[in-house]
Design a protein around this motif. Structure first.
Motif, PDB file in Angstrom:
ATOM      1  N   LEU A 185       0.838  -1.202   0.000  1.00 59.75           N
ATOM      2  CA  LEU A 185       0.000   0.000   0.000  1.00 59.75           C
ATOM      3  C   LEU A 185       0.873   1.252   0.000  1.00 59.75           C
ATOM      4  O   LEU A 185       0.549   2.251  -0.643  1.00 59.75           O
ATOM      5  CB  LEU A 185      -0.921   0.005   1.227  1.00 59.75           C
ATOM      6  N   GLY A 186       1.962   1.233   0.771  1.00 55.88           N
ATOM      7  CA  GLY A 186       2.924   2.331   0.753  1.00 55.88           C
ATOM      8  C   GLY A 186       2.666   3.453   1.730  1.00 55.88           C
ATOM      9  O   GLY A 186       3.506   4.338   1.907  1.00 55.88           O
ATOM     10  N   CYS A 187       1.498   3.465   2.374  1.00 54.73           N
ATOM     11  CA  CYS A 187       1.097   4.625   3.185  1.00 54.73           C
ATOM     12  C   CYS A 187       1.449   4.491   4.668  1.00 54.73           C
ATOM     13  O   CYS A 187       1.189   5.401   5.455  1.00 54.73           O
ATOM     14  CB  CYS A 187      -0.404   4.875   3.037  1.00 54.73           C
ATOM     15  N   GLY A 188       2.025   3.364   5.085  1.00 59.04           N
ATOM     16  CA  GLY A 188       2.363   3.179   6.487  1.00 59.04           C
ATOM     17  C   GLY A 188       1.150   2.848   7.338  1.00 59.04           C
ATOM     18  O   GLY A 188       0.054   2.573   6.814  1.00 59.04           O
ATOM     19  N   VAL A 189       1.327   2.870   8.665  1.00 62.11           N
ATOM     20  CA  VAL A 189       0.243   2.507   9.584  1.00 62.11           C
ATOM     21  C   VAL A 189      -0.015   3.646  10.576  1.00 62.11           C
ATOM     22  O   VAL A 189       0.877   4.426  10.903  1.00 62.11           O
ATOM     23  CB  VAL A 189       0.564   1.214  10.370  1.00 62.11           C
ATOM     24  N   LEU A 248       8.034  -0.246   9.734  1.00 63.16           N
ATOM     25  CA  LEU A 248       6.924   0.287   8.939  1.00 63.16           C
ATOM     26  C   LEU A 248       6.809   1.782   9.190  1.00 63.16           C
ATOM     27  O   LEU A 248       6.935   2.242  10.324  1.00 63.16           O
ATOM     28  CB  LEU A 248       5.605  -0.411   9.296  1.00 63.16           C
ATOM     29  N   ALA A 249       6.533   2.527   8.137  1.00 65.39           N
ATOM     30  CA  ALA A 249       6.500   3.986   8.237  1.00 65.39           C
ATOM     31  C   ALA A 249       5.247   4.461   8.964  1.00 65.39           C
ATOM     32  O   ALA A 249       4.238   3.753   9.037  1.00 65.39           O
ATOM     33  CB  ALA A 249       6.552   4.590   6.837  1.00 65.39           C
ATOM     34  N   ALA A 250       5.334   5.676   9.493  1.00 68.74           N
ATOM     35  CA  ALA A 250       4.145   6.326  10.041  1.00 68.74           C
ATOM     36  C   ALA A 250       3.198   6.659   8.886  1.00 68.74           C
ATOM     37  O   ALA A 250       3.634   6.899   7.750  1.00 68.74           O
ATOM     38  CB  ALA A 250       4.539   7.595  10.790  1.00 68.74           C
ATOM     39  N   PHE A 251       1.915   6.685   9.176  1.00 68.50           N
ATOM     40  CA  PHE A 251       0.908   6.846   8.126  1.00 68.50           C
ATOM     41  C   PHE A 251       1.029   8.199   7.428  1.00 68.50           C
ATOM     42  O   PHE A 251       1.134   9.243   8.067  1.00 68.50           O
ATOM     43  CB  PHE A 251      -0.490   6.709   8.724  1.00 68.50           C
ATOM     44  N   ASP A 252       1.000   8.156   6.100  1.00 66.53           N
ATOM     45  CA  ASP A 252       0.959   9.369   5.284  1.00 66.53           C
ATOM     46  C   ASP A 252       0.158   9.035   4.029  1.00 66.53           C
ATOM     47  O   ASP A 252       0.618   8.282   3.167  1.00 66.53           O
ATOM     48  CB  ASP A 252       2.372   9.823   4.919  1.00 66.53           C
ATOM     49  N   LEU A 253      -1.039   9.602   3.935  1.00 64.65           N
ATOM     50  CA  LEU A 253      -1.932   9.290   2.822  1.00 64.65           C
ATOM     51  C   LEU A 253      -1.309   9.655   1.476  1.00 64.65           C
ATOM     52  O   LEU A 253      -1.592   9.018   0.461  1.00 64.65           O
ATOM     53  CB  LEU A 253      -3.264  10.030   3.006  1.00 64.65           C
ATOM     54  N   ASN A 254      -0.445  10.644   1.465  1.00 69.16           N
ATOM     55  CA  ASN A 254       0.204  11.055   0.214  1.00 69.16           C
ATOM     56  C   ASN A 254       1.107   9.966  -0.360  1.00 69.16           C
ATOM     57  O   ASN A 254       1.443   9.997  -1.545  1.00 69.16           O
ATOM     58  CB  ASN A 254       1.027  12.331   0.433  1.00 69.16           C
ATOM     59  N   ASN A 255       1.508   9.015   0.494  1.00 72.37           N
ATOM     60  CA  ASN A 255       2.393   7.948   0.023  1.00 72.37           C
ATOM     61  C   ASN A 255       1.632   6.705  -0.455  1.00 72.37           C
ATOM     62  O   ASN A 255       2.262   5.717  -0.859  1.00 72.37           O
ATOM     63  CB  ASN A 255       3.363   7.542   1.130  1.00 72.37           C
ATOM     64  N   MET A 276      -8.255  -5.753   9.363  1.00 74.81           N
ATOM     65  CA  MET A 276      -6.865  -5.297   9.385  1.00 74.81           C
ATOM     66  C   MET A 276      -6.766  -3.821   8.989  1.00 74.81           C
ATOM     67  O   MET A 276      -6.122  -3.011   9.672  1.00 74.81           O
ATOM     68  CB  MET A 276      -6.027  -6.144   8.421  1.00 74.81           C
ATOM     69  N   LEU A 277      -7.435  -3.449   7.896  1.00 74.43           N
ATOM     70  CA  LEU A 277      -7.402  -2.054   7.450  1.00 74.43           C
ATOM     71  C   LEU A 277      -8.070  -1.135   8.470  1.00 74.43           C
ATOM     72  O   LEU A 277      -7.593  -0.025   8.726  1.00 74.43           O
ATOM     73  CB  LEU A 277      -8.101  -1.931   6.089  1.00 74.43           C
ATOM     74  N   TYR A 278      -9.147  -1.607   9.060  1.00 71.45           N
ATOM     75  CA  TYR A 278      -9.902  -0.829  10.052  1.00 71.45           C
ATOM     76  C   TYR A 278      -9.039  -0.519  11.274  1.00 71.45           C
ATOM     77  O   TYR A 278      -9.129   0.569  11.856  1.00 71.45           O
ATOM     78  CB  TYR A 278     -11.144  -1.638  10.451  1.00 71.45           C
ATOM     79  N   ARG A 279      -8.178  -1.460  11.630  1.00 64.74           N
ATOM     80  CA  ARG A 279      -7.352  -1.268  12.822  1.00 64.74           C
ATOM     81  C   ARG A 279      -6.050  -0.535  12.529  1.00 64.74           C
ATOM     82  O   ARG A 279      -5.588   0.259  13.334  1.00 64.74           O
ATOM     83  CB  ARG A 279      -7.041  -2.622  13.465  1.00 64.74           C
ATOM     84  N   LEU A 280      -5.432  -0.797  11.374  1.00 67.94           N
ATOM     85  CA  LEU A 280      -4.103  -0.257  11.091  1.00 67.94           C
ATOM     86  C   LEU A 280      -4.113   0.996  10.222  1.00 67.94           C
ATOM     87  O   LEU A 280      -3.233   1.853  10.359  1.00 67.94           O
ATOM     88  CB  LEU A 280      -3.225  -1.327  10.425  1.00 67.94           C
ATOM     89  N   THR A 281      -5.092   1.082   9.298  1.00 67.84           N
ATOM     90  CA  THR A 281      -5.138   2.238   8.384  1.00 67.84           C
ATOM     91  C   THR A 281      -6.581   2.729   8.222  1.00 67.84           C
ATOM     92  O   THR A 281      -7.115   2.758   7.108  1.00 67.84           O
ATOM     93  CB  THR A 281      -4.564   1.861   6.995  1.00 67.84           C
ATOM     94  N   PRO A 282      -7.250   3.113   9.313  1.00 70.29           N
ATOM     95  CA  PRO A 282      -8.675   3.483   9.219  1.00 70.29           C
ATOM     96  C   PRO A 282      -8.961   4.655   8.283  1.00 70.29           C
ATOM     97  O   PRO A 282     -10.049   4.748   7.708  1.00 70.29           O
ATOM     98  CB  PRO A 282      -9.045   3.837  10.669  1.00 70.29           C
ATOM     99  N   THR A 283      -7.976   5.534   8.073  1.00 69.76           N
ATOM    100  CA  THR A 283      -8.187   6.676   7.185  1.00 69.76           C
ATOM    101  C   THR A 283      -8.502   6.234   5.758  1.00 69.76           C
ATOM    102  O   THR A 283      -9.274   6.885   5.052  1.00 69.76           O
ATOM    103  CB  THR A 283      -6.950   7.601   7.194  1.00 69.76           C
ATOM    104  N   LEU A 284      -7.926   5.117   5.320  1.00 73.72           N
ATOM    105  CA  LEU A 284      -8.211   4.617   3.963  1.00 73.72           C
ATOM    106  C   LEU A 284      -9.696   4.340   3.790  1.00 73.72           C
ATOM    107  O   LEU A 284     -10.276   4.593   2.727  1.00 73.72           O
ATOM    108  CB  LEU A 284      -7.405   3.344   3.671  1.00 73.72           C
ATOM    109  N   ILE A 285     -10.330   3.813   4.837  1.00 70.48           N
ATOM    110  CA  ILE A 285     -11.767   3.537   4.785  1.00 70.48           C
ATOM    111  C   ILE A 285     -12.560   4.833   4.903  1.00 70.48           C
ATOM    112  O   ILE A 285     -13.497   5.081   4.141  1.00 70.48           O
ATOM    113  CB  ILE A 285     -12.162   2.541   5.903  1.00 70.48           C
ATOM    114  N   GLN A 286     -12.154   5.685   5.834  1.00 66.05           N
ATOM    115  CA  GLN A 286     -12.866   6.948   6.046  1.00 66.05           C
ATOM    116  C   GLN A 286     -12.840   7.846   4.811  1.00 66.05           C
ATOM    117  O   GLN A 286     -13.797   8.561   4.530  1.00 66.05           O
ATOM    118  CB  GLN A 286     -12.269   7.685   7.253  1.00 66.05           C
TER     119      GLN A 286
END
Length: 206
Positions: free
Chosen positions: A36-40, A50-57, A83-93
């Motif tokens: 995905l590339g955006c981190g968690v 694993l990188a900190a979350f950045d939607l731009n990535n 998994m996405l809901y817990r680690l990268t919720p912004t992707l869903i939002q």
């Protein structure tokens, strides 16, 4: 040229219940996050490389979950959503996560092919073909599809069917998933007692 497929090969860890040490030890989960590339969106000592979350990535404009249209496929879909809901919720939002509907039937008549995503759709197609010779096959699992079939059913933006996952969908899914697979034994028994009769035709009881 513009899409990538990442095979999961079975059920991943239940991220709703697992602690971060177990989650980030899972190679398939960490590989998915790297793709995905955006981190968690987690700050924890177990995150490590694993990188900190950045939607731009984020490397993709859509994150599409493709699983077989059976009970196992639905469970795998739920595990990935969790998994996405817990680690990268912004992707869903932010509306980046989709589910690809998987056809249940393939109907051939002459040189034409139709896909039915439910028994009703199958019945409607068969009715329209009344008087003609046709063949109905149960759709194979995604892993058995040849490239042309994968393109028609799952990859081609013109013919595939995608459902955008909304935040409230995942929250409700997580609640039900927790009820069915979590630690609340009495709650699970009560739920099955109240609702089980509606699903007897789907139950695998021998």
């Amino acid at each position: 040229e513009y899409q990538g497929i990442m095979p999961v090969r079975g059920k991943i860890l239940n991220c709703l219940k697992a602690d971060y040490a177990r989650i980030f030890k899972s190679e398939i989960i960490t590989d998915l996050i790297r793709v995905l590339g955006c981190g968690v969106e987690i700050q924890n000592k177990h995150v490590k490389d694993l990188a900190a979350f950045d939607l731009n990535n984020l490397r993709w404009s859509k994150v599409v979950i493709c699983t077989d249209g059976d009970v196992d496929g639905f469970q795998i879909r739920t595990l990935i959503l969790t998994m996405l809901y817990r680690l990268t919720p912004t992707l869903i939002q932010q509306g980046y996560v989709y589910i690809a509907e998987t056809p249940l039937f393939e109907i051939n008549c002459g040189d034409k092919t139709w896909f039915a995503y439910s028994d009703k759709e199958k019945a409607d197609i068969v009715k329209a073909l009344e008087g003609k010779k046709y063949k109905i096959d149960r759709s194979k699992g995604l892993g058995e599809n040849d490239p042309d079939m994968m393109w028609l059913t799952t990859m081609n933006p013109e013919t595939r069917r995608l459902i955008r996952v909304m935040p409230e969908d995942v929250e409700r899914t997580a609640e039900v998933f927790d009820l069915l697979l979590g630690d609340n034994l009495q709650g699970r028994k009560d739920h099955i007692a109240e609702n089980g009769a509606r699903f007897l035709d789907l139950a695998d009881i021998s």
